[in-house]
Scaffold this active site. Structure first.
Site, mmCIF file in Angstrom:
data_model
loop_
_atom_site.group_PDB
_atom_site.id
_atom_site.type_symbol
_atom_site.label_atom_id
_atom_site.label_comp_id
_atom_site.label_asym_id
_atom_site.label_seq_id
_atom_site.Cartn_x
_atom_site.Cartn_y
_atom_site.Cartn_z
ATOM 1 N N GLU A 14 -23.429 13.751 -14.130
ATOM 2 C CA GLU A 14 -24.305 14.470 -15.068
ATOM 3 C C GLU A 14 -23.463 14.861 -16.266
ATOM 4 O O GLU A 14 -22.485 15.607 -16.133
ATOM 5 C CB GLU A 14 -24.920 15.722 -14.431
ATOM 6 C CG GLU A 14 -26.027 15.387 -13.438
ATOM 7 C CD GLU A 14 -26.779 16.597 -12.933
ATOM 8 O OE1 GLU A 14 -26.942 17.577 -13.680
ATOM 9 O OE2 GLU A 14 -27.195 16.544 -11.753
ATOM 10 N N GLU A 20 -24.767 19.674 -6.841
ATOM 11 C CA GLU A 20 -24.425 21.027 -7.318
ATOM 12 C C GLU A 20 -24.532 22.033 -6.166
ATOM 13 O O GLU A 20 -25.284 23.013 -6.232
ATOM 14 C CB GLU A 20 -25.298 21.427 -8.521
ATOM 15 C CG GLU A 20 -25.027 20.536 -9.720
ATOM 16 C CD GLU A 20 -25.564 21.046 -11.060
ATOM 17 O OE1 GLU A 20 -26.347 21.995 -11.096
ATOM 18 O OE2 GLU A 20 -25.178 20.458 -12.085
#
Ligand code: AHR
Length: 527
Positions: free
Chosen positions: A331, A201
């Site tokens: 994810e 991220e």
């Protein structure tokens, strides 16, 4: 970190053919055509991967209790949890994060446990991190459960040298100083790292980077990741979330060296704002359908990424046959409000029948993109977010999501078959979703496997399936359902929601007739 994640506007209609609204009686029959005559790509077993981060009791207490714990363990790993994970045929585990990965320094987690430095886990609850679970413990775990290793390197606060040295420590086989150190720490042979991710991220907790800046950073890291012949893992770039595509674009335009795959993260919440989350249990019908409608958005997000990647690949490589750049959804899953009384930084949530339906709907989407989506990791394995397993001291339960994963194991490494689904609409309030979600595959032993989910919490679905290009004589199956939308397992009633033999499918000539109970997941095997 995730709390500032932007979130898109909910969509009302999806990529399925919706023929009419059927909310009450007289359900419209669902027809499914399975094209066994047009086999697609193999569904990589790693599509059923798991994510285990240093977060709450995801690792400490949930998987690893230490050798001196009164909880039965092997070298510190809970025997009950290890047995349950083996049964689940977990193909791959992603570790150590998540946001945690970009503050993790691997040298903190090697050597005698009592000498390892204690740090603060700044991302998750601000609690001390003992580092008792480190590289050797991670590989011990994956080897015990028979899974492959996906290691996430630290880009946010690390360096290319630190990531390169970790790779050498894990995979080296020559008598270098790092390899001698690994051997002195108890591991003679190199480990196999299947995927090595460069950051996490990077648009958020991994460094708040611009896409073009990260593409350069990726280039710098990737250039120095080296391993002996045959030991080089796949290199994974940190990519987009939700409907965002800017990281994929920047990476495909600017990466010069090796990049085997790009990640995509998508959590199912109520939305439209990130803060707007449902409770894991005790939710209304609006919460049921809103969650399912949002989870189905995964299809469009993958489709957009797939089309973008294909357009870059065509420009760059023409028609030359080559392995596609992977899109690894490392994810995904539901993200609800934390359980009352729990540490909000530990992301503890119950898990209900709704989560099992969410899981099945996502599996059916992933199978459709089997050539592109060759790996995913649900967040997370134990005690965190949409977990497979919940623990409380010495007690352990399997969640409905665990059961959905177990039921779908025949899809691991099976060949994806295209399916056409004509189904009714289940509608409530402002939301409308297809009643039935489906996918099919051909396993290595020649059997056909069909995964079905009925998203309607009130009406059964009458499904009539035609299999083009295969003859079948026998059908068996399992079903997961319950009376309540939020039915879940507790430490007092650990088997309140569990799969049982399914008797609602029969063959009539060339047609498979199935009656799917309301709010159910069914997996059928046909021979
Ligand atoms: O899974 C929990 C967190 O969600 C991960 O650490 C992070 O990558 C994401 O925002």
């Amino acid at each position: 970190m995730s709390q500032i994640r932007p979130y898109g506007i909910p969509l009302l209609l999806f990529g399925f053919l919706i023929v009419s609204a059927a909310v009450a009686a007289d359900p419209v029959p669902t027809t499914v055509t399975i094209h066994a005559d047009r086999p697609g790509a193999t569904i990589d077993k790693n599509v059923y991967g798991q994510f285990s981060e240093h977060l709450g009791s995801g690792i400490y207490g949930g998987v690893f209790v230490g050798e001196n714990s009164p909880i039965p363990n092997t070298r510190g790993f809970r025997n009950d949890v290890v047995a349950a994970l083996k049964e689940l045929k977990v193909p791959m585990v992603r570790w150590p994060g998540g946001c945690f990965a970009d503050e993790y320094h691997w040298r903190d987690g090697i050597g005698p446990q009592e000498k390892r430095p204690v740090r603060i886990n700044t991302n998750w609850g601000g609690v001390p991190e003992s580092n008792a679970f480190g590289t050797h413990e991670f590989f011990d775990l994956v080897e015990m459960i028979g899974a492959d290793a996906y290691v996430n390197a630290n880009v946010g606060t690390g360096s290319p040298a630190e990531a390169a040295q970790w790779l050498e420590y894990m995979t080296g086989d020559q008598a270098t100083t790092l390899v001698r150190e690994r051997r002195a720490n108890g591991r003679e042979k190199p480990w196999k790292v299947s995927i090595y991710a460069m950051g996490n991220e990077t648009w958020g907790c991994g460094g708040n980077m611009r896409p073009e800046y990260y593409a350069d950073v990726y280039n710098q890291y990737a250039a120095f990741m080296k391993a002996q012949p045959g030991a080089m893992p796949e290199l994974l770039a940190s990519g987009d979330h939700d409907d965002q595509t800017v990281f994929t674009s920047a990476l495909m335009q600017n990466v010069r060296g090796r990049m085997d795959a790009i990640s995509l993260h998508y959590y199912t919440i109520l939305g439209p704002r990130w803060e707007n989350k449902d409770t894991a249990t005790g939710f209304s019908e609006a919460g049921w359908i809103n969650t399912l409608a949002n989870t189905l958005r995964m299809d469009g997000f993958i489709k957009a990424q797939d089309e973008l990647l294909t357009s870059f690949e065509q420009k760059r490589f023409g028609g030359a046959p080559r392995r596609k750049t992977g899109l690894y959804v490392d994810e995904w899953g539901t993200w609800y409000k934390p359980e009352p009384g729990s540490n909000p930084g530990f992301l503890v949530q119950q898990n209900s029948l709704r989560d099992a339906v969410v899981a099945a709907a996502n599996f059916n989407i992933f199978h459709k993109y089997a050539d592109r989506v060759r790996m995913t990791a649900i967040a997370q394995t134990v005690n965190v977010l949409q977990a497979m397993i919940l623990t409380d001291g010495p007690k352990m339960i399997r969640t409905p999501t665990y059961h959905a994963f177990r039921m779908y194991t025949p899809f691991q490494d099976a060949v994806s078959l295209p399916v056409d689904v004509r189904t009714a609409t289940y509608a409530y309030g402002q939301w409308a979703v297809p009643q039935v979600s489906a996918s099919a595959a051909k396993s290595g032993d020649g059997s056909l496997v069909i995964g079905l989910a009925n998203l309607d919490p009130h009406n059964p679905a009458d499904v009539s399936a035609v299999i083009a290009g295969a003859q079948v004589r026998e059908v068996r199956g399992e079903v997961l359902t319950a009376e309540a939308m939020d039915a879940h397992n507790t430490f007092e009633k650990p088997d309140a929601v569990r799969p049982v033999e399914f008797r609602g499918a029969k063959l009539s000539g060339e047609t498979l007739i199935v009656t799917l109970p309301a709010k159910s997941v069914v997996v059928l095997t046909l021979r």
